[in-house]
Design a protein around this motif. Structure first.
Motif, PDB file in Angstrom:
ATOM      1  N   VAL A   1      71.698  35.943  59.056  1.00  0.00           N
ATOM      2  CA  VAL A   1      72.208  34.651  59.556  1.00  0.00           C
ATOM      3  C   VAL A   1      73.377  34.143  58.725  1.00  0.00           C
ATOM      4  O   VAL A   1      74.102  33.253  59.162  1.00  0.00           O
ATOM      5  CB  VAL A   1      71.095  33.569  59.631  1.00  0.00           C
TER       6      VAL A   1
ATOM      7  N   TYR B   1      79.637  37.798  61.598  1.00  0.00           N
ATOM      8  CA  TYR B   1      78.732  37.131  60.657  1.00  0.00           C
ATOM      9  C   TYR B   1      79.344  35.842  60.126  1.00  0.00           C
ATOM     10  O   TYR B   1      80.557  35.716  59.991  1.00  0.00           O
ATOM     11  CB  TYR B   1      78.394  38.086  59.495  1.00  0.00           C
TER      12      TYR B   1
ATOM     13  N   LEU C   1      70.856  27.236  57.269  1.00  0.00           N
ATOM     14  CA  LEU C   1      70.710  28.379  58.182  1.00  0.00           C
ATOM     15  C   LEU C   1      69.243  28.794  58.362  1.00  0.00           C
ATOM     16  O   LEU C   1      68.950  29.790  59.015  1.00  0.00           O
ATOM     17  CB  LEU C   1      71.520  29.571  57.659  1.00  0.00           C
TER      18      LEU C   1
ATOM     19  N   LYS D   1      64.856  35.807  59.089  1.00  0.00           N
ATOM     20  CA  LYS D   1      66.234  35.359  58.964  1.00  0.00           C
ATOM     21  C   LYS D   1      66.684  35.564  57.509  1.00  0.00           C
ATOM     22  O   LYS D   1      66.033  35.081  56.578  1.00  0.00           O
ATOM     23  CB  LYS D   1      66.361  33.889  59.347  1.00  0.00           C
TER      24      LYS D   1
END
Ligand SMILES: O=P(O)(O)OC[C@H]1O[C@H](OP(=O)(O)OP(=O)(O)O)[C@H](O)[C@@H]1O
Ligand SMILES: Nc1ncnc2[nH]cnc12
Length: 170
Positions: free
Chosen positions: A142, A162, A47, A113
């Protein structure tokens, strides 16, 4: 790895009616702990996390090793009265009580992030408050990762926007 073998079930802790999932046997076992952290590290890496955030206290034992494995930072979310500098705050309810969580105001940079790590998702109160704090500072959540998800408590319903990764459900 059968992670379930490393969770102790304790009835009526910390209050009558709560079935407590104790992760300390997993932490005590080197290969089980390492394997769990490797899975989370791969997840956060996929991610492109810039930083790992973990809520006190069990979020620290999950989040810190992910951060060091990825050579990125770790940001603690703490209960009220523990962080020494200016904070943002969120009040929340969880499976067995209410509390206030805090984050240092300069801990997250806008646009960073963030992957949030904790041991367990129950009602989702703790993690929703943690998300609220990160987003208040301009962070982009993220992903969320947990060792355990208590599916009966529907924490996921609060987290529909999410990405979630859990190693075991019950
Ligand atoms: O989804 P929820 O209903 O919010 O419950 C989950 C949270 O509850 C536990 O933390 P706790 O507040 O007991 O703190 P601790 O880690 O300091 O023991 C657990 O570690 C999660 O953070
Ligand atoms: N049932 C449970 N076991 C362990 N930690 C928890 N946090 C919230 N609910 C919990």
């Amino acid at each position: 790895m059968n992670y379930r073998d490393y969770i102790a079930i304790v009835k009526d802790f910390p209050k009558e009616g709560i079935v407590f999932k104790d992760i300390t046997p997993l932490l005590q076992d080197g290969p089980a702990y390492q394997s769990a952290i490797e899975e989370f590290t791969n997840y956060a890496n996929r991610l492109h996390a810039d930083v790992i955030v973990g809520p006190e206290a069990r979020g620290f034992v999950v989040g810190c090793p992910i951060a060091t494995s990825l050579k990125i930072g770790f940001v603690p979310v703490r209960k009220k009265g523990k962080l020494p500098r200016e904070t943002v705050e969120a009040t929340y309810g969880k499976e067995y009580g209410e509390d206030v969580l805090c984050l240092h105001r300069d801990a997250i940079k806008p646009g960073q992030k963030v992957v949030i790590a904790d041991d367990l998702l129950a009602t989702g109160g703790t993690i929703s408050a943690t998300i609220e704090l990160v987003e208040k500072l301009g962070g982009i959540v993220v992903g969320l990762c947990f060792l355990i998800e208590l599916t009966d408590l529907n924490g996921r319903e609060k987290l529909q926007n999410y990405e979630i990764f859990t190693l075991m459900e019950n």
